[in-house]
Design an enzyme around this catalytic site. Structure first.
Site, PDB file in Angstrom:
ATOM      1  NE  ARG A 181      27.960  76.406  87.219  1.00 52.54           N
ATOM      2  CZ  ARG A 181      27.608  75.604  88.223  1.00 52.54           C
ATOM      3  NH1 ARG A 181      27.285  76.111  89.395  1.00 52.54           N
ATOM      4  NH2 ARG A 181      27.552  74.299  88.051  1.00 52.54           N
ATOM      5  CB  CYS A 240      21.400  74.974  91.968  1.00 53.84           C
ATOM      6  SG  CYS A 240      21.476  73.768  93.314  1.00 53.84           S
TER       7      CYS A 240
END
Length: 285
Positions: A181, A240
């Protein structure tokens, strides 16, 4: 003795009957946001209260708070904690079934509000079950108390701060999502792939052993010392996707004995709401 980072299942079991201990079940899945509640209603640690990441541990999305899991207002969270029987005398213990990735959210929130006696069960629900410790389907409650928040300024970094410091040579910014990611190769949650320019990949699952427990404190110290490259932990910023799993890195760093660090609570999901903010892809610079 107050537990401030991690606690074993056995240590929790030994204190389960203490009225000054509050156990909070934080099981949650982004793919199925009601899964954790269903699991709680099926079986949980006796006396545990369920905390829903969306409903209890996040605030509403507003024009000023645009990530997927904005921080709750301190007064609203204090009211919730009061209803769960938490005050300054209470040792809070949080657990989940994902290596502490969700429970760390509550750990960070309580510390943000000035409550240090909070710990995450190392290995969580799986370790509790593996030890053959008691479980129950009975919905739990605690006598309400009064939680008085004392917000610690500076623990949470803001989008504006990051935007203003992107080119600063002393910015120590870390992306806690998985490496794919971070690189922008496998984004299945947010509408834009990539990472904040200058951020270093620091996947939170790397804090864990194969059994879902945290690595030893020395191993974690070695990991974060290499990531920080001499930067003070108190000036590092972790983010995050939405400010939840980044708290796992903050917890791991504290357990390693390196001190407190900072959380960008809005994280990637807030950063990308403005198309004028830069986005990077690919491996670590």
């Amino acid at each position: 003795m107050a537990y401030r980072t991690l606690i074993s299942a056995a240590e929790l079991a030994a204190n389960l009957e203490d009225e000054n201990w509050a156990v909070i079940d934080c099981r949650f899945s982004l793919a199925d946001t009601e899964q954790g509640r269903r699991l709680y209603l099926t079986s949980h640690i006796p006396g545990a209260i369920y905390a829903h990441i969306d409903e209890d541990l996040s605030g509403p999305v507003t024009p000023g708070k645009t990530g997927r899991h904005p921080l709750p207002e301190p007064a609203a969270l204090a009211e919730k904690l009061s209803s769960w029987g938490v005050d300054e005398r209470v040792q809070v213990v949080a657990y989940d079934d994902s290596g502490g990735a969700m429970a760390a959210r509550l750990w960070w929130l309580l510390r943000w509000l000035g409550h240090d006696a909070v710990a995450v069960v190392d290995g969580g629900w799986s370790q509790w079950q593996a030890a053959g410790l008691p479980v129950t389907p009975a919905i739990s409650s605690r006598t309400p108390r009064i939680f008085a928040p004392r917000v610690r300024g500076g623990m949470a970094a803001t989008t504006q701060e990051l935007n203003n410091r992107l080119d600063a040579p002393d910015l120590a910014l870390f992306d806690s999502r998985t490496a794919d990611r971070y690189r922008g190769e496998n984004e299945t949650i947010d509408p834009v792939a990539g990472h904040i320019p200058g951020a270093i990949s620091a996947p939170y699952p790397d804090n864990l052993q194969a059994d879902g427990c945290f690595q030893s404190a020395p191993a974690l110290r070695e990991r974060f010392a290499a990531l920080l490259h001499g930067a003070p932990a108190r000036e590092a910023i972790f983010y995050c996707g939405s400010g939840v799993t980044a708290a796992h890195n903050v917890l791991a760093l504290a357990h390693a004995g390196l001190g407190d660090t900072r959380l960008y609570a809005g994280s990637w999901s807030e950063w990308i709401t403005d198309p004028n903010r830069p986005v990077a892809t690919g491996p670590n610079p």
